[in-house]
Write an enzyme that holds these catalytic residues in place. Sequence first.
Site, PDB file in Angstrom:
ATOM      1  N   CYS A 110       0.826  -1.044  -0.076  1.00 34.92           N
ATOM      2  CA  CYS A 110      -0.032   0.083  -0.064  1.00 34.92           C
ATOM      3  C   CYS A 110       0.784   1.272   0.051  1.00 34.92           C
ATOM      4  O   CYS A 110       0.372   2.454  -0.257  1.00 34.92           O
ATOM      5  CB  CYS A 110      -0.897   0.036   1.211  1.00 34.92           C
ATOM      6  SG  CYS A 110      -1.976  -1.405   1.270  1.00 34.92           S
ATOM      7  N   HIS A 144      -2.963   7.217   3.468  1.00 39.67           N
ATOM      8  CA  HIS A 144      -3.599   5.809   2.940  1.00 39.67           C
ATOM      9  C   HIS A 144      -4.842   5.513   3.274  1.00 39.67           C
ATOM     10  O   HIS A 144      -5.153   5.505   4.665  1.00 39.67           O
ATOM     11  CB  HIS A 144      -2.497   4.740   3.196  1.00 39.67           C
ATOM     12  CG  HIS A 144      -2.870   3.218   2.650  1.00 39.67           C
ATOM     13  ND1 HIS A 144      -3.646   3.010   1.536  1.00 39.67           N
ATOM     14  CD2 HIS A 144      -3.301   2.108   3.667  1.00 39.67           C
ATOM     15  CE1 HIS A 144      -3.780   1.842   1.536  1.00 39.67           C
ATOM     16  NE2 HIS A 144      -3.859   1.199   2.684  1.00 39.67           N
ATOM     17  N   ASN A 177     -10.261   0.171   0.598  1.00 39.17           N
ATOM     18  CA  ASN A 177      -8.704   0.195   0.533  1.00 39.17           C
ATOM     19  C   ASN A 177      -8.191  -0.288  -0.863  1.00 39.17           C
ATOM     20  O   ASN A 177      -8.417  -1.804  -0.994  1.00 39.17           O
ATOM     21  CB  ASN A 177      -8.254  -0.518   1.694  1.00 39.17           C
ATOM     22  CG  ASN A 177      -6.746  -0.661   1.841  1.00 39.17           C
ATOM     23  OD1 ASN A 177      -6.210  -0.272   0.705  1.00 39.17           O
ATOM     24  ND2 ASN A 177      -6.165  -1.176   2.958  1.00 39.17           N
TER      25      ASN A 177
HETATM   26  O1  UT7 Z   1      -3.714  -1.398   3.786  1.00 36.86           O
HETATM   27  C1  UT7 Z   1      -2.688  -1.821   4.482  1.00 36.86           C
HETATM   28  C2  UT7 Z   1      -2.735  -1.685   5.750  1.00 36.86           C
HETATM   29  N1  UT7 Z   1      -4.013  -2.147   6.530  1.00 36.86           N
HETATM   30  C3  UT7 Z   1      -4.420  -1.411   7.512  1.00 36.86           C
HETATM   31  O2  UT7 Z   1      -4.042  -0.794   8.233  1.00 36.86           O
HETATM   32  C4  UT7 Z   1      -5.675  -2.235   8.282  1.00 36.86           C
HETATM   33  C5  UT7 Z   1      -5.817  -1.843   9.512  1.00 36.86           C
HETATM   34  N2  UT7 Z   1      -6.782  -2.903  10.351  1.00 36.86           N
HETATM   35  C6  UT7 Z   1      -8.100  -2.515  10.478  1.00 36.86           C
HETATM   36  O3  UT7 Z   1      -8.598  -1.689   9.601  1.00 36.86           O
HETATM   37  C7  UT7 Z   1      -8.998  -2.928  11.187  1.00 36.86           C
HETATM   38  O4  UT7 Z   1      -8.317  -4.012  12.252  1.00 36.86           O
HETATM   39  C8  UT7 Z   1     -10.100  -4.125  10.837  1.00 36.86           C
HETATM   40  C9  UT7 Z   1     -11.231  -3.497  10.059  1.00 36.86           C
HETATM   41  C10 UT7 Z   1      -9.104  -5.227   9.874  1.00 36.86           C
HETATM   42  C11 UT7 Z   1     -10.701  -4.842  12.039  1.00 36.86           C
HETATM   43  O5  UT7 Z   1     -11.332  -3.811  12.808  1.00 36.86           O
HETATM   44  P1  UT7 Z   1     -11.072  -3.898  14.392  1.00 36.86           P
HETATM   45  O6  UT7 Z   1     -11.783  -2.995  15.074  1.00 36.86           O
HETATM   46  O7  UT7 Z   1      -9.499  -4.213  14.535  1.00 36.86           O
HETATM   47  O8  UT7 Z   1     -11.638  -5.140  14.785  1.00 36.86           O
HETATM   48  P2  UT7 Z   1     -11.207  -6.615  15.574  1.00 36.86           P
HETATM   49  O9  UT7 Z   1     -10.264  -7.485  15.057  1.00 36.86           O
HETATM   50  O10 UT7 Z   1     -10.514  -6.094  16.823  1.00 36.86           O
HETATM   51  O11 UT7 Z   1     -12.606  -7.286  16.096  1.00 36.86           O
HETATM   52  C12 UT7 Z   1     -13.238  -6.457  16.978  1.00 36.86           C
HETATM   53  C13 UT7 Z   1     -14.739  -7.467  17.085  1.00 36.86           C
HETATM   54  C14 UT7 Z   1     -14.480  -8.916  17.283  1.00 36.86           C
HETATM   55  O12 UT7 Z   1     -15.398  -9.497  18.115  1.00 36.86           O
HETATM   56  P3  UT7 Z   1     -15.397  -9.681  19.622  1.00 36.86           P
HETATM   57  O13 UT7 Z   1     -14.302 -10.794  19.783  1.00 36.86           O
HETATM   58  O14 UT7 Z   1     -15.071  -8.242  20.232  1.00 36.86           O
HETATM   59  O15 UT7 Z   1     -16.669 -10.415  19.906  1.00 36.86           O
HETATM   60  C15 UT7 Z   1     -14.378  -9.493  16.088  1.00 36.86           C
HETATM   61  O16 UT7 Z   1     -14.844 -10.874  15.802  1.00 36.86           O
HETATM   62  O17 UT7 Z   1     -15.237  -7.448  15.720  1.00 36.86           O
HETATM   63  C16 UT7 Z   1     -15.627  -8.554  15.144  1.00 36.86           C
HETATM   64  N3  UT7 Z   1     -15.258  -8.432  13.717  1.00 36.86           N
HETATM   65  C17 UT7 Z   1     -16.303  -8.306  12.854  1.00 36.86           C
HETATM   66  N4  UT7 Z   1     -17.511  -8.284  13.062  1.00 36.86           N
HETATM   67  C18 UT7 Z   1     -18.315  -7.996  12.226  1.00 36.86           C
HETATM   68  C19 UT7 Z   1     -14.127  -8.253  13.146  1.00 36.86           C
HETATM   69  N5  UT7 Z   1     -14.517  -8.154  11.716  1.00 36.86           N
HETATM   70  C20 UT7 Z   1     -15.804  -8.099  11.581  1.00 36.86           C
HETATM   71  C21 UT7 Z   1     -16.619  -8.101  10.617  1.00 36.86           C
HETATM   72  N6  UT7 Z   1     -18.011  -7.805  10.750  1.00 36.86           N
HETATM   73  N7  UT7 Z   1     -16.210  -7.578   9.426  1.00 36.86           N
END
Ligand code: UT7
Length: 349
Positions: free
Chosen positions: A126, A268, A298
Amino acid sequence: MVLAPAKQERGRCNVSRAAVLQGIGAVVPPRVVDNDELSRSLDTNDQWIRTRTGIGQRHWTDAGTTTGDLAAEAGQRALKSAGVDSVDMVILATSTGNQVMPATAPEVAETLGLGRVAAHDVSAACAGFIYALSSAAGALAIGGAERVLVVGADVWSTRLNPDDRSTAIIFGDGAGAAVLRAGDADEPGALLGFELGSDGSGRELAQVAGGGSRELSAGRPPRPDDAYLTMQGKEMFTHAVNRMAESSQRLLDRIGWGVEDVTWCAAHQANVRIINTIADVLELPRERMLVHLDRVGNTSAASIPLALTDAAGAGRLQAGDGVLMTAFGGGLSWGSTAVRWPAMDVLSI
Ligand code: UT7
């Protein structure tokens, strides 16, 4: 057509020329995939995706459309914006090239009818567009080129695991391009400096594990999942904020800009919460952050030129504005640059 190189003093390296932005253009494929569509096959929903990422929809290619196709179309638009039909180098930033070998840039040059120009790919995920701008600036500085087409393009939809909700909701396909010409450092459009970095110890945080020499030399049959992009979202989130904020600050210090000089920051477009946190760390008002991911997701190496083209095409980004660009991605790799926006025609996406 190959342009005549700058006249150079005998035996002396000509390193005094700046890279000046002359044109910009971008494209996304026509097919819109909104959050509701993804929610039908994945355990997710529109509200979660919007709140946690800021993404409302993304564009995915239809079968048969390649990264090279999108790159060529964006390149065509950038050439039109620049009012030129020739360059003497094409640099394509991509991690989803048409094939493992050869590079896709020569094919893009051929599609655009640019002749036997220098052409190569840059692989920095990216952050690729910033790295490619830096490579172009180097070539222009030493007289290796007079005009360069720099493209950032990725088609990640072909490498997303349809069952992985942490990647499938984020990534969209697209391409953005810029024409750079050799010029003077005090001209509007001159790229004012670069700050680049990497950290290979984090290479597994965002990766396609298969297809390379690591997998092939291991002597075991390839695993189907290794063809997919995997990402450790939380760790990438933290790195994204820290690396882009640090890199931006170092660049601003180096070029003598304060935050008041930044009319717009094109960071980004991975997650709107990352973009907002960078603004807060830099003490930049959030309204000065360009946000385009709500409509395209993205788009990896395409995200910065897409965001710039969107803002310029809509008339928000105008001649004279100070623009900071900063990117972060797999590698890990990151980079920043800045420009005083020049007057130019820009086609809306
Ligand atoms: O382009 C290259 C660089 N990339 C990035 O910079 C990406 C950076 N990361 C992100 O944007 C975020 O980490 C994500 C969008 C990928 C994930 O968001 P998050 O707020 O970090 O979610 P998480 O993985 O901490 O998950 C929080 C909760 C979890 O549930 P519990 O364990 O709290 O019950 C996940 O299971 O949200 C749940 N979850 C979802 N729920 C609905 C994770 N993904 C999803 C989803 N839909 N798509």
